[in-house]
Design an enzyme around this catalytic site. Structure first.
Site: not given
Length: 759
Positions: A53, A240-241, A271, A621
Site C-alpha cells: 500500500k 491513506d487508510e 481492515q 499479521r
C-alpha cells in the site's frame, strides 16, 4: 559528425530520457503500476494486507512530480499518523534523489488542516494565533461549562460528555442539530453543554482537536472563494487508510477534490476496525457511488504471509456481507497449517503459548522478537504476563503498559496496601480521592498540619477531623472514607483476598463509576479492575494455605518489579489486536478465541462484521505460522465461566487447521458425518464444546438479583431511585437498564450495582 547521425542521436535522446523516467516503476507489479500511472480522475486502490500500500502512494507522488511535471506544492497527501507521513516523505525523497519534493503537502488530517486554518480562520471570527486545546484542556473547559450551567459533575461524568461531544463533531453534527436529536439523559445533558462549551472555546480563541476537522468544512461552506483557492492549489489529493476516515474527514476531502476530481484513495474495507472512534466504513464502500467514473485497482498479491495463512484469512472474511469482494494470493509457499490449542483455563492457555515459544526457539532457532501474542482486551494481558515471567520469557506490552502498572490497578492495590498498613501515607494519598470525594490539596495540607500538631498519623488525623475545626462537608467525606477502610481492615483478618476486593468494589462503586462513564478508556479500565478481581479469586482458589492479603500483595510486588525486557531488543510482543494493525511477525498467537470475548459481545450484524474484520487483521499479521487458542473456562468478573469456542475458528477452512494431536479439523468433521446425516459446522462446534466443557456444576455462577425485573423500583447509592426498564443476561454478566429520577438512564452490571429493591 555526419548530419544523419546527429539527427538520429537527437531523436533518440527523448526516448532515453523517457525510459530513464520510468525505470523506477519496474519495481512494481502490473496492478501497482496501473494505479500509479492512472493520474487522471478519481482512483480507488483496494490494498489487501501486505500488498504494498505505502509503496503505491509514494511511487504515485514521485510519478506525478517526476513524470507528469506536477509541482509538489500542488499535491496534498493525507495520513492518519505522523509516523506514516514521515515514512512517506522519506520514501518520496529517496525516489526523487532527495530534496526534489520540497513544498509537498504531506501530513495528518489534523496537522494539514491546522496549517490551512492559520491562513483563513479569521473569517470565522477567530484570531490566526488560535490555541489548540488538548484532551485535558478540553476536559477542563467542559467542567467549567457544567459549573456555569449549574449541572452537577456527579450527575454525568465529564469523560462521558467529552466523548459524546467528540463523536458529534467527528460526525459533523453542530450543537443545534445535536440538541434536536439528543436521546437519553446523557445526550440531553451533553447537548446543552456542547453549545456552551463551543461558545467558550471561541471566547478563548481556541480550537479543540476535533475542531481542526470541522472548522475547515464550516469555512468552505461559508466562504466559497476560500474553497476555490484551495481547489486551485491542490491538483491532486491522496488519502491513506481511507477506510478509517470519519464523516468530517470524508466531507472535507470531497469538497477539496470536487473541482478537479483527482482524488486518489488507498485502503482496505476488510481492515476497517475503528468504528468505536468514529471511522465510517461506508466512506470506502460507497466511493464508486460518489465518483461514478472512478478507476478501481485491487492489490491482492500479498508479499507477507504464506498461502495457508491467506487461505484462512480469506475464508473468514468472505462471511461478511458489507464488503468489496477480493481474495488475497500469496507470493510465498503454502506454509504450515494453523494450529488450534485448547486449554482447560486461561492459565493453562498462557502456559501453552509460553511452552510453544520456548519449543520453537530450541527446535527452529527463532529469536524472541519473532513472536507476537494477540488478545482482544487489555485485561487479558495479566495472565499472559504472569506466565511469561514464570517461564523467564522476556516480553513487552505494545501500545499499553504492563497490567500492574496501569493506573486503576495501582489505585486498587493501594487500597489493599493501606488496609494492611494504615500508616502508609503514600498509599493513603493515592486513594483518598479514588473515587472522587472532593478532598482538595488545601484540605490535605491542613490535615497534615493537624496530624503534626497532634503527633498522630495522617489517617488518625482523618478519623479525628471533627476535632480540627474542619468544615462539616469535609468531615463527612473523611468519615465516609474512614468507614470504608475500617470495615475492610476488620474483614481482612479472616476473609479471602477475593472477598476483600469484592467488598472494596461494592463499598466504593469504583467499577460501576467507570462503567457509567461509557467511554472506550473507562470501559478498558473497568475490564482491568474486573480482571484484578478474577486474579484475586484465582489466587484464593489456587493458594488455600497462602491466600492472605499480604501474600497476594507480595505476589503483585514481585510481578510489578519485573524488568520486562532487561534493556534488550529481543523480546516477545504482547498486544491487543487493535494495536497490531500495521505490524507483522513470523509467528503469531491469537488467544482467547471464545464467544463473547472474540467476537466481543457482538449483538448486531455490523458489530459482528467488525469483529470478523479484526480477526482478519490478526491473522494477516503473521508471516509464517499462526496458533489459535481458547480456554474451556475463564475467570470473568471474579467467577469461573464456561466458554464456547469462537465461531471464527469454525469459519476457517478446516483442511488447514490442525489440532495439537496432529488431527486436522476436516478429518474430525468427516468422522462426525460417518454413519449419519452431514453435520453442520455450527452444530459440530456445539457438540465439541459440550464434550469439552468441564462438568463441575458447583462452579457455575449463580444468577444475581433474582428479585429484579422490568418495572421494579430500585435505589442506588450514587444515582438514587429509579425504575428498571430492562434486564439483560443472567449470572455474573447480568445487566439492568434503569431510568433514574435524577441521573437519567443507566445500564449497570447487577453484580456491582449494589441495588436495593424498593417494595
Amino acid at each position: 559528425m555526419p548530419e544523419g547521425k546527429s539527427r538520429t542521436r537527437q531523436a533518440l535522446q527523448p526516448i532515453k530520457r523517457a525510459r530513464g523516467l520510468t525505470d523506477f516503476l519496474n519495481e512494481l507489479n502490473e496492478v501497482q503500476r496501473g494505479a500509479v500511472t492512472a493520474t487522471s480522475g478519481p482512483v480507488m486502490v483496494l490494498a489487501g494486507a501486505g500488498s504494498g500500500k505505502t509503496r503505491v502512494i509514494t511511487y504515485r507522488i514521485a510519478y506525478l512530480i517526476r513524470n507528469e511535471g506536477v509541482s509538489p506544492a500542488n499535491i496534498l497527501a493525507l495520513t492518519f499518523t505522523n509516523k506514516a507521513a514521515g515514512e512517506m516523505r522519506h520514501r518520496v525523497d529517496s525516489l526523487l534523489r532527495h530534496g526534489s519534493a520540497g513544498g509537498l503537502w504531506i501530513g495528518t488530517f489534523h496537522s494539514i488542516f491546522a496549517r490551512l486554518l492559520r491562513n483563513y480562520i479569521d473569517l470565522l471570527g477567530f484570531s490566526r494565533n488560535f490555541t489548540i486545546f488538548d484532551a485535558d484542556d478540553s476536559k477542563s473547559l467542559i467542567r467549567q461549562s457544567m459549573t456555569d450551567l449549574n449541572i452537577s459533575h456527579d450527575s454525568v461524568p465529564v469523560n462521558t460528555i467529552q466523548g459524546i461531544i467528540s463523536r458529534a463533531k467527528n460526525s459533523f453534527i453542530k450543537p443545534g442539530e445535536f440538541q434536536r436529536s439528543a436521546g437519553d439523559y446523557n445526550q440531553q445533558k451533553a447537548a446543552v453543554i456542547y453549545e456552551h462549551y463551543d461558545r467558550k472555546l471561541k471566547e478563548n480563541n481556541a480550537l479543540d482537536f476535533d475542531d481542526l476537522l470541522i472548522k475547515p468544512i464550516e469555512l468552505f461552506n461559508q466562504f466559497p472563494r476560500v474553497l476555490e483557492e484551495l481547489q486551485d492549489m491542490f491538483h491532486y489529493i491522496l488519502i491513506d487508510e481511507y477506510q478509517d476516515t470519519n464523516r468530517a474527514q470524508y466531507l472535507a476531502a470531497k469538497m477539496l477534490g470536487a473541482r478537479r476530481r483527482n482524488i486518489f484513495v488507498v485502503g482496505d474495507d476488510a481492515q476497517s476496525i475503528y468504528s468505536w472512534r468514529g471511522a465510517d466504513i461506508t466512506n470506502i464502500l460507497n466511493f464508486q457511488d460518489d465518483y461514478k467514473e472512478a478507476k478501481t485497482f485491487k492489490l491482492i498479491e500479498n508479499y507477507r504471509s504464506t498461502g495457508n495463512i491467506l487461505k484462512a484469512a480469506n475464508s473468514v472474511i468472505s462471511r461478511n456481507v458489507r464488503q468489496i469482494r477480493k481474495e488475497l494470493v500469496s507470493h510465498r509457499n503454502t506454509g504450515e497449517p494453523l494450529t488450534l490449542m485448547e486449554a482447560q483455563d486461561e492459565r493453562r492457555e498462557a502456559e501453552k503459548v509460553g511452552e510453544r515459544i520456548n519449543s520453537l526457539r530450541m527446535k527452529q532457532g527463532y529469536e524472541y522478537s519473532a513472536f507476537a501474542v494477540f488478545y482482544r482486551t487489555n485485561a487479558q494481558s495479566r495472565v499472559i504476563e504472569d506466565i511469561m515471567r514464570r517461564l523467564r520469557i522476556p516480553y513487552r506490552i505494545f501500545g499499553s503498559v504492563s497490567f500492574y502498572k496501569r493506573k486503576e490497578i495501582k489505585d486498587a492495590v493501594a487500597y489493599l496496601r493501606f488496609i494492611l498498613n494504615d500508616r502508609d501515607t503514600e498509599s493513603l494519598l493515592r486513594i483518598l480521592n479514588f473515587p472522587p470525594r472532593k478532598i482538595g490539596d488545601v484540605s490535605v495540607a491542613r490535615l497534615r498540619e493537624f496530624a503534626e500538631e497532634k503527633g498522630i498519623s495522617l489517617y488518625e488525623a482523618i478519623k479525628r477531623a471533627e476535632e480540627g475545626g474542619f468544615q462539616q462537608r469535609l468531615v463527612n467525606a473523611l468519615a465516609s472514607f474512614a468507614g470504608v477502610i475500617d470495615k475492610l481492615e476488620s474483614m481482612a483478618e479472616t476473609a479471602t483476598v477475593y472477598e476483600v476486593l469484592s467488598e472494596l468494589f461494592t463499598l466504593t462503586s469504583i467499577p460501576l463509576l467507570l462503567q457509567a462513564e461509557n467511554t472506550a478508556e473507562s470501559l478498558a479500565r473497568y475490564e482491568n479492575l474486573l480482571e484484578l478481581l478474577s486474579m484475586a479469586r484465582d489466587f484464593s482458589d489456587h493458594n488455600p494455605d497462602g491466600s492472605s492479603l499480604r501474600d497476594f500483595l507480595e505476589n503483585i510486588s514481585l510481578a510489578s518489579n519485573y524488568d520486562e525486557a532487561q534493556d534488550s531488543d529481543n523480546y516477545v510482543s504482547l498486544m491487543t489486536v487493535h494495536a497490531a494493525k500495521g505490524l507483522e511477525f513470523p509467528v503469531v498467537f491469537i488467544t482467547g478465541l471464545e464467544e463473547k470475548l472474540f467476537p466481543l459481545n457482538a449483538y448486531e450484524p455490523e458489530q459482528l462484521e467488525e469483529e470478523r474484520r479484526l480477526f482478519y487483521v490478526a491473522m494477516t499479521r503473521a508471516q509464517e505460522k499462526i496458533f489459535l487458542s481458547w480456554a474451556q473456562t475463564r475467570y470473568q468478573y471474579g467467577q469461573p465461566h464456561y466458554c464456547l469456542k469462537s465461531m471464527f475458528i469454525g469459519e476457517i477452512d478446516a483442511s488447514i487447521v490442525q489440532k495439537e494431536s496432529g488431527a486436522y479439523l476436516s478429518d474430525i468433521q468427516a468422522k462426525e458425518r460417518q454413519g449419519g446425516q452431514p453435520v453442520s459446522r455450527p452444530e459440530l462446534a456445539r457438540r465439541q464444546d459440550l464434550a469439552a466443557a468441564p462438568s463441575a456444576p458447583e462452579s457455575r455462577p449463580k444468577p444475581q438479583a433474582a428479585g429484579i425485573r422490568k418495572g421494579t423500583m430500585v435505589h442506588h447509592a450514587v444515582f438514587g431511585s429509579g425504575t428498571v426498564l430492562d434486564v439483560q443476561g443472567t449470572g455474573a454478566k447480568q445487566k439492568v437498564r434503569i431510568q433514574f429520577r435524577s441521573a437519567g438512564e443507566k445500564t449497570l452490571m447487577v453484580q456491582y450495582a449494589n441495588l436495593t429493591v424498593q417494595r
